[in-house]
Scaffold this motif. Structure first.
Motif, mmCIF file in Angstrom:
data_model
loop_
_atom_site.group_PDB
_atom_site.id
_atom_site.type_symbol
_atom_site.label_atom_id
_atom_site.label_comp_id
_atom_site.label_asym_id
_atom_site.label_seq_id
_atom_site.Cartn_x
_atom_site.Cartn_y
_atom_site.Cartn_z
ATOM 1 N N ARG A 13 58.339 22.128 -32.923
ATOM 2 C CA ARG A 13 57.684 21.159 -32.045
ATOM 3 C C ARG A 13 56.184 21.300 -32.180
ATOM 4 O O ARG A 13 55.689 22.285 -32.699
ATOM 5 C CB ARG A 13 58.106 21.390 -30.601
ATOM 6 N N SER A 14 55.473 20.313 -31.664
ATOM 7 C CA SER A 14 54.017 20.369 -31.715
ATOM 8 C C SER A 14 53.447 19.947 -30.373
ATOM 9 O O SER A 14 54.094 19.245 -29.596
ATOM 10 C CB SER A 14 53.478 19.460 -32.821
ATOM 11 N N ILE A 15 52.242 20.400 -30.114
ATOM 12 C CA ILE A 15 51.551 20.070 -28.877
ATOM 13 C C ILE A 15 50.057 20.066 -29.159
ATOM 14 O O ILE A 15 49.573 20.794 -30.031
ATOM 15 C CB ILE A 15 51.903 21.064 -27.748
ATOM 16 N N GLY A 16 49.343 19.225 -28.441
ATOM 17 C CA GLY A 16 47.899 19.162 -28.595
ATOM 18 C C GLY A 16 47.227 20.364 -27.965
ATOM 19 O O GLY A 16 47.666 20.887 -26.945
ATOM 20 N N VAL A 17 46.139 20.826 -28.603
ATOM 21 C CA VAL A 17 45.351 21.942 -28.077
ATOM 22 C C VAL A 17 43.889 21.531 -28.075
ATOM 23 O O VAL A 17 43.461 20.683 -28.854
ATOM 24 C CB VAL A 17 45.544 23.229 -28.910
ATOM 25 N N ARG A 18 43.145 22.127 -27.201
ATOM 26 C CA ARG A 18 41.711 21.854 -27.150
ATOM 27 C C ARG A 18 40.978 23.180 -27.286
ATOM 28 O O ARG A 18 41.256 24.126 -26.564
ATOM 29 C CB ARG A 18 41.328 21.173 -25.846
ATOM 30 N N ALA A 19 40.055 23.212 -28.219
ATOM 31 C CA ALA A 19 39.249 24.419 -28.415
ATOM 32 C C ALA A 19 38.210 24.503 -27.308
ATOM 33 O O ALA A 19 37.621 23.505 -26.919
ATOM 34 C CB ALA A 19 38.574 24.383 -29.777
ATOM 35 N N GLU A 20 38.024 25.702 -26.790
ATOM 36 C CA GLU A 20 36.983 25.907 -25.784
ATOM 37 C C GLU A 20 35.622 25.808 -26.451
ATOM 38 O O GLU A 20 35.493 25.906 -27.671
ATOM 39 C CB GLU A 20 37.163 27.283 -25.134
ATOM 40 N N THR A 21 34.603 25.635 -25.643
ATOM 41 C CA THR A 21 33.249 25.541 -26.181
ATOM 42 C C THR A 21 32.911 26.836 -26.914
ATOM 43 O O THR A 21 33.066 27.932 -26.381
ATOM 44 C CB THR A 21 32.236 25.302 -25.041
ATOM 45 N N GLY A 22 32.484 26.694 -28.163
ATOM 46 C CA GLY A 22 32.133 27.846 -28.984
ATOM 47 C C GLY A 22 33.313 28.460 -29.710
ATOM 48 O O GLY A 22 33.150 29.415 -30.466
ATOM 49 N N GLN A 23 34.509 27.951 -29.506
ATOM 50 C CA GLN A 23 35.713 28.512 -30.141
ATOM 51 C C GLN A 23 36.038 27.733 -31.412
ATOM 52 O O GLN A 23 35.909 26.518 -31.463
ATOM 53 C CB GLN A 23 36.885 28.448 -29.165
ATOM 54 N N GLN A 24 36.458 28.436 -32.442
ATOM 55 C CA GLN A 24 36.859 27.828 -33.706
ATOM 56 C C GLN A 24 38.342 28.103 -33.929
ATOM 57 O O GLN A 24 38.754 29.259 -33.974
ATOM 58 C CB GLN A 24 36.059 28.432 -34.859
ATOM 59 N N LEU A 25 39.136 27.070 -34.039
ATOM 60 C CA LEU A 25 40.563 27.204 -34.320
ATOM 61 C C LEU A 25 40.819 26.661 -35.726
ATOM 62 O O LEU A 25 40.821 25.453 -35.941
ATOM 63 C CB LEU A 25 41.404 26.438 -33.302
ATOM 64 N N ALA A 26 40.993 27.564 -36.670
ATOM 65 C CA ALA A 26 41.210 27.166 -38.061
ATOM 66 C C ALA A 26 42.705 26.931 -38.301
ATOM 67 O O ALA A 26 43.564 27.495 -37.613
ATOM 68 C CB ALA A 26 40.697 28.249 -38.994
ATOM 69 N N LYS A 27 42.999 26.102 -39.284
ATOM 70 C CA LYS A 27 44.385 25.825 -39.631
ATOM 71 C C LYS A 27 45.066 27.131 -40.044
ATOM 72 O O LYS A 27 44.540 27.894 -40.841
ATOM 73 C CB LYS A 27 44.437 24.806 -40.770
ATOM 74 N N GLY A 28 46.236 27.388 -39.455
ATOM 75 C CA GLY A 28 46.993 28.598 -39.768
ATOM 76 C C GLY A 28 46.771 29.742 -38.795
ATOM 77 O O GLY A 28 47.497 30.729 -38.848
ATOM 78 N N ASP A 29 45.772 29.648 -37.894
ATOM 79 C CA ASP A 29 45.550 30.703 -36.899
ATOM 80 C C ASP A 29 46.769 30.810 -35.991
ATOM 81 O O ASP A 29 47.314 29.800 -35.543
ATOM 82 C CB ASP A 29 44.323 30.398 -36.021
ATOM 83 N N ARG A 30 47.190 32.031 -35.709
ATOM 84 C CA ARG A 30 48.303 32.251 -34.787
ATOM 85 C C ARG A 30 47.745 32.284 -33.372
ATOM 86 O O ARG A 30 46.763 32.978 -33.095
ATOM 87 C CB ARG A 30 49.025 33.538 -35.135
ATOM 88 N N VAL A 31 48.400 31.523 -32.489
ATOM 89 C CA VAL A 31 47.904 31.380 -31.121
ATOM 90 C C VAL A 31 49.043 31.539 -30.126
ATOM 91 O O VAL A 31 50.214 31.412 -30.475
ATOM 92 C CB VAL A 31 47.212 30.011 -30.908
ATOM 93 N N ILE A 32 48.675 31.810 -28.867
ATOM 94 C CA ILE A 32 49.629 31.916 -27.764
ATOM 95 C C ILE A 32 49.235 30.892 -26.706
ATOM 96 O O ILE A 32 48.059 30.778 -26.362
ATOM 97 C CB ILE A 32 49.601 33.323 -27.139
ATOM 98 N N ILE A 33 50.215 30.174 -26.177
ATOM 99 C CA ILE A 33 49.945 29.202 -25.116
ATOM 100 C C ILE A 33 49.808 29.956 -23.792
ATOM 101 O O ILE A 33 50.679 30.738 -23.414
ATOM 102 C CB ILE A 33 51.081 28.169 -25.015
ATOM 103 N N LEU A 34 48.704 29.721 -23.101
ATOM 104 C CA LEU A 34 48.494 30.308 -21.777
ATOM 105 C C LEU A 34 49.082 29.419 -20.690
ATOM 106 O O LEU A 34 49.734 29.887 -19.768
ATOM 107 C CB LEU A 34 47.003 30.533 -21.523
ATOM 108 N N ARG A 35 48.828 28.114 -20.784
ATOM 109 C CA ARG A 35 49.397 27.141 -19.849
ATOM 110 C C ARG A 35 49.236 25.757 -20.455
ATOM 111 O O ARG A 35 48.480 25.573 -21.405
ATOM 112 C CB ARG A 35 48.761 27.227 -18.470
ATOM 113 N N VAL A 36 49.955 24.803 -19.896
ATOM 114 C CA VAL A 36 49.874 23.412 -20.356
ATOM 115 C C VAL A 36 49.394 22.570 -19.187
ATOM 116 O O VAL A 36 49.926 22.652 -18.086
ATOM 117 C CB VAL A 36 51.252 22.906 -20.853
#
Length: 165
Positions: free
Chosen positions: A125-148
């Motif tokens: 599945r997929s979900i939209g994410v928003r990078a925080e100010t100053g944060q860089q999310l590169a393709k392939g980075d492993r991430v954890i969902i904190l909340r939706v």
């Protein structure tokens, strides 16, 4: 007999009982198909017993009732097993995405939106994410969902969380 059984299966003479603006008779506890099979077997057995064996009516009714219950019950059991075999109740906690591990599929940086992919119940599945100010999310980075919140996931980098452990 079917008319009298309307309360058992939730239907009346016209198929469904309607009351007021859109209410329906609802479902009862006896499905219509096993009930029809039982009534058909009951009638056929009664006809054969009274017509060809010269049996009196009261014992024929008793025998027909006993014989008619068996196919109806068997059909009811088969239908219940078929209908509930793949039925699984949905629990809200099964779809809570907090703590879900995934990876960034569309990069995002400095407040822009991206996308992450994750696996839930064996399905990608997929979900939209928003990078925080100053944060860089590169393709392939492993991430954890904190909340939706409103369809957008608030995430943190997995490596950052693993380092804190």
């Amino acid at each position: 007999m079917l008319i009298l059984s309307g309360g058992f299966h939730g239907h009346g003479l016209t198929g469904h009982l309607h009351a007021g603006a859109g209410g329906s008779g609802g479902h009862g506890f006896v499905p219509l198909l096993p009930l029809i099979v039982s009534v058909t077997v009951w009638g056929g057995t009664g006809y054969v017993l009274v017509r060809f064996s010269r049996m009196n009516l009261p014992p024929a009714i008793l025998i027909c009732t006993v014989i008619a219950v068996l196919p109806g019950c068997l059909l009811y059991v088969v239908l219940i097993r078929m209908m509930t075999r793949y039925d699984s109740s949905m629990n809200e906690s099964d779809y809570d995405l907090a703590g879900q591990l995934g990876y960034i599929s569309i990069a995002a940086e400095d407040g822009t939106a991206g996308e992450m992919k994750y696996v839930l119940h064996g399905t990608m599945r997929s979900i939209g994410v928003r990078a925080e100010t100053g944060q860089q999310l590169a393709k392939g980075d492993r991430v954890i969902i904190l909340r939706v919140d409103k369809g957008m996931a608030e995430i943190t980098l997995f490596e950052r969380e693993a380092a804190q452990l």
